[in-house]
Structure formats: structure tokens, C-alpha cells
Write a protein that holds these residues in place. Sequence first.
Motif, PDB file in Angstrom:
ATOM      1  N   UNK A   1      51.614  30.034 -14.712  1.00 31.09           N
ATOM      2  CA  UNK A   1      51.019  28.950 -14.081  1.00 31.09           C
ATOM      3  C   UNK A   1      51.991  27.749 -14.287  1.00 31.09           C
ATOM      4  N   UNK A   2      52.332  27.529 -15.608  1.00 29.48           N
ATOM      5  CA  UNK A   2      53.361  26.587 -15.984  1.00 29.48           C
ATOM      6  C   UNK A   2      54.686  26.761 -15.115  1.00 29.48           C
ATOM      7  N   UNK A   3      55.227  27.922 -15.079  1.00 28.44           N
ATOM      8  CA  UNK A   3      56.456  28.299 -14.766  1.00 28.44           C
ATOM      9  C   UNK A   3      56.393  27.972 -13.175  1.00 28.44           C
ATOM     10  N   UNK A   4      55.351  28.378 -12.485  1.00 27.13           N
ATOM     11  CA  UNK A   4      55.447  28.254 -10.781  1.00 27.13           C
ATOM     12  C   UNK A   4      55.379  26.779 -10.751  1.00 27.13           C
ATOM     13  N   UNK A   5      54.426  26.137 -11.441  1.00 26.14           N
ATOM     14  CA  UNK A   5      54.415  24.526 -11.282  1.00 26.14           C
ATOM     15  C   UNK A   5      55.751  23.792 -11.189  1.00 26.14           C
ATOM     16  N   UNK A   6      56.647  24.283 -12.544  1.00 26.46           N
ATOM     17  CA  UNK A   6      57.971  23.772 -12.717  1.00 26.46           C
ATOM     18  C   UNK A   6      58.934  24.123 -11.713  1.00 26.46           C
ATOM     19  N   UNK A   7      58.537  25.156 -10.638  1.00 26.11           N
ATOM     20  CA  UNK A   7      59.526  25.862  -9.877  1.00 26.11           C
ATOM     21  C   UNK A   7      59.146  25.282  -8.371  1.00 26.11           C
ATOM     22  N   UNK A   8      58.211  24.274  -8.301  1.00 26.39           N
ATOM     23  CA  UNK A   8      57.740  23.801  -7.150  1.00 26.39           C
ATOM     24  C   UNK A   8      57.016  24.573  -6.338  1.00 26.39           C
ATOM     25  N   UNK A   9      56.011  25.562  -7.004  1.00 23.98           N
ATOM     26  CA  UNK A   9      55.155  26.318  -6.375  1.00 23.98           C
ATOM     27  C   UNK A   9      53.865  25.491  -6.759  1.00 23.98           C
ATOM     28  N   UNK A  10      52.847  25.453  -5.844  1.00 25.52           N
ATOM     29  CA  UNK A  10      51.448  25.043  -6.171  1.00 25.52           C
ATOM     30  C   UNK A  10      50.469  26.044  -6.690  1.00 25.52           C
ATOM     31  N   UNK A  11      50.349  26.293  -8.003  1.00 21.21           N
ATOM     32  CA  UNK A  11      49.555  27.101  -8.690  1.00 21.21           C
ATOM     33  C   UNK A  11      48.092  27.333  -7.945  1.00 21.21           C
ATOM     34  N   UNK A  12      47.635  26.420  -7.463  1.00 20.21           N
ATOM     35  CA  UNK A  12      46.179  26.314  -6.556  1.00 20.21           C
ATOM     36  C   UNK A  12      46.467  27.229  -5.378  1.00 20.21           C
ATOM     37  N   UNK A  13      47.673  27.617  -5.053  1.00 18.04           N
ATOM     38  CA  UNK A  13      47.699  28.520  -3.781  1.00 18.04           C
ATOM     39  C   UNK A  13      47.485  29.730  -3.965  1.00 18.04           C
ATOM     40  N   UNK A  14      47.147  30.322  -5.504  1.00 21.56           N
ATOM     41  CA  UNK A  14      47.468  31.504  -5.933  1.00 21.56           C
ATOM     42  C   UNK A  14      46.072  31.852  -6.739  1.00 21.56           C
ATOM     43  N   UNK A  15      45.679  33.198  -6.847  1.00 19.33           N
ATOM     44  CA  UNK A  15      44.351  33.616  -7.514  1.00 19.33           C
ATOM     45  C   UNK A  15      44.383  35.048  -7.930  1.00 19.33           C
ATOM     46  N   UNK A  16      43.902  35.326  -9.039  1.00 19.70           N
ATOM     47  CA  UNK A  16      43.928  36.826  -9.439  1.00 19.70           C
ATOM     48  C   UNK A  16      42.553  37.278  -8.689  1.00 19.70           C
ATOM     49  N   UNK A  17      43.040  38.608  -7.974  1.00 10.51           N
ATOM     50  CA  UNK A  17      41.753  39.144  -7.312  1.00 10.51           C
ATOM     51  C   UNK A  17      42.182  40.722  -7.345  1.00 10.51           C
ATOM     52  N   UNK A  18      41.086  41.332  -7.132  1.00 13.53           N
ATOM     53  CA  UNK A  18      41.279  42.743  -7.067  1.00 13.53           C
ATOM     54  C   UNK A  18      41.808  43.566  -5.694  1.00 13.53           C
ATOM     55  N   UNK A  19      42.408  44.785  -5.975  1.00 12.45           N
ATOM     56  CA  UNK A  19      43.080  45.201  -4.542  1.00 12.45           C
ATOM     57  C   UNK A  19      42.089  45.572  -3.748  1.00 12.45           C
ATOM     58  N   UNK A  20      40.797  45.827  -4.253  1.00 10.19           N
ATOM     59  CA  UNK A  20      39.875  46.121  -3.076  1.00 10.19           C
ATOM     60  C   UNK A  20      39.521  44.805  -2.039  1.00 10.19           C
ATOM     61  N   UNK A  21      40.089  43.707  -2.709  1.00  8.74           N
ATOM     62  CA  UNK A  21      39.845  42.769  -1.717  1.00  8.74           C
ATOM     63  C   UNK A  21      40.510  42.697  -0.270  1.00  8.74           C
ATOM     64  N   UNK A  22      41.808  43.685  -0.264  1.00  9.95           N
ATOM     65  CA  UNK A  22      42.563  43.833   0.914  1.00  9.95           C
ATOM     66  C   UNK A  22      42.338  45.476   1.310  1.00  9.95           C
ATOM     67  N   UNK A  23      41.930  46.259   0.529  1.00 10.54           N
ATOM     68  CA  UNK A  23      41.741  47.485   0.903  1.00 10.54           C
ATOM     69  C   UNK A  23      40.396  47.801   1.810  1.00 10.54           C
ATOM     70  N   UNK A  24      39.560  46.849   1.289  1.00 10.07           N
ATOM     71  CA  UNK A  24      38.316  46.856   2.063  1.00 10.07           C
ATOM     72  C   UNK A  24      38.261  45.857   3.162  1.00 10.07           C
ATOM     73  N   UNK A  25      39.167  45.787   3.921  1.00  6.46           N
ATOM     74  CA  UNK A  25      39.223  44.622   4.856  1.00  6.46           C
ATOM     75  C   UNK A  25      39.749  45.291   6.075  1.00  6.46           C
ATOM     76  N   UNK A  26      39.755  44.642   7.314  1.00  2.13           N
ATOM     77  CA  UNK A  26      40.665  45.181   8.453  1.00  2.13           C
ATOM     78  C   UNK A  26      41.525  43.950   9.013  1.00  2.13           C
ATOM     79  N   UNK A  27      41.507  42.802   8.446  1.00  2.00           N
ATOM     80  CA  UNK A  27      42.055  41.575   9.237  1.00  2.00           C
ATOM     81  C   UNK A  27      43.592  41.704   8.948  1.00  2.00           C
ATOM     82  N   UNK A  28      44.044  42.126   7.563  1.00  2.00           N
ATOM     83  CA  UNK A  28      45.572  42.110   7.282  1.00  2.00           C
ATOM     84  C   UNK A  28      45.934  43.274   7.225  1.00  2.00           C
ATOM     85  N   UNK A  29      46.931  43.691   8.079  1.00  2.00           N
ATOM     86  CA  UNK A  29      47.587  45.102   8.130  1.00  2.00           C
ATOM     87  C   UNK A  29      48.854  44.686   7.256  1.00  2.00           C
ATOM     88  N   UNK A  30      48.870  45.383   6.386  1.00  2.00           N
ATOM     89  CA  UNK A  30      50.094  45.398   5.562  1.00  2.00           C
ATOM     90  C   UNK A  30      51.398  46.324   5.982  1.00  2.00           C
TER      91      UNK A  30
END
Length: 170
Positions: free
Chosen positions: A52-81
Motif C-alpha cells: 500500500x505504501x509503495x503504491x501510494x508513493x508511486x502515484x497509484x491510489x491504493x483505494x482503487x485496489x482490494x484483496x479478493x478471491x479468484x471466484x469473484x471473477x470465475x463465477x461471473x459472466x460480465x468480464x471476459x479475460x
Amino acid sequence: MSGGIYNVLFLCRANSARSIMAEAILKKEGHDHFFGFSAGSYPRGEIHPYARDLLKSLDHDPADFSSKAMETYSEQDEIKFDFVFTVCDATANEDCPIFPGSPMTAHWGVPDPAAVEGSEAEKRLAFADTYRMLRNRISIFTSLPFRSLDRLSLQQELNKIGQITDREDV
């Protein structure tokens, strides 16, 4: 590959450092042709404080990111990878769910900065090194001539990127 905007998923075990950093790098440097996501097989539920500290120091907004399970994406149909990359050895050795879109996959393992022992400065340096390694690989990836590569050639290039050692720079 036809061109356009590519959806890229980075997977790691905890989804608290490496995959989050990769997502951040791609979102910032994807040149409007790539959109990054990240997830974990056993998500920590929060971004590692040093990441989080490193991202902030490199001008990334840490609030834009979150830790989540891969099932978040494997169990949905909206985003095709289009691409799914594992960035840690633990996730590469696990059974991966099927993701929508029949993505191309590759293993881009980098050392876990959270596993480094030593002083605070040594630990923070490990996070910076991991970011640098991921940024180098992502820079090579985003520079590939997608429109002129067939699927087999592209897979070979993706695999080569994963073989880049930590001492190599772009």
C-alpha cells in the motif's frame, strides 16, 4: 488476437502484494489497451501495508485496489479475460478455476516480498524490487505486436516473459 482492449487477470495466493502491484501497473501503464484485475486463491482480505505504501508513493491510489478471491471473477459472466497470469509459485501449482473468455495463461512468478525477513528497509526494498520486476514484464507484454502474432506465437512470447530473471531490465 484482434486488438482493442484486453482484460488481464493477475493471480496470487494472498492477493495482497504481487498481484495487486501488477494490476496497478497495468492500469496505469496499459496505454488504454489493457485493463488489469487481480485476485487470490486464499485472499488476505487487505493489501499488505508495505505494498500500500509503495503504491501510494508511486502515484497509484491504493483505494482503487482490494484483496479478493479468484471466484469473484470465475463465477461471473460480465468480464471476459484475454489473459490470466499467475505471479506466485503457490498459485501456479494450484488448480485454477475456469475463467470466462478462454484466456491465454502464463506463469510469471516473482519472489514474495512479504516473505523477506530482515530490517524494515530490507523488507521495503523487497517490495520495490518486486514492483520493478513486474513493471519490466508488463512493459514487455504491453509492447508485444498483438495484431501480428498468431495464438501459438503469442503463447511463446508470454512464456518467455515469465522466464525473465530478476536481474534483467527492459
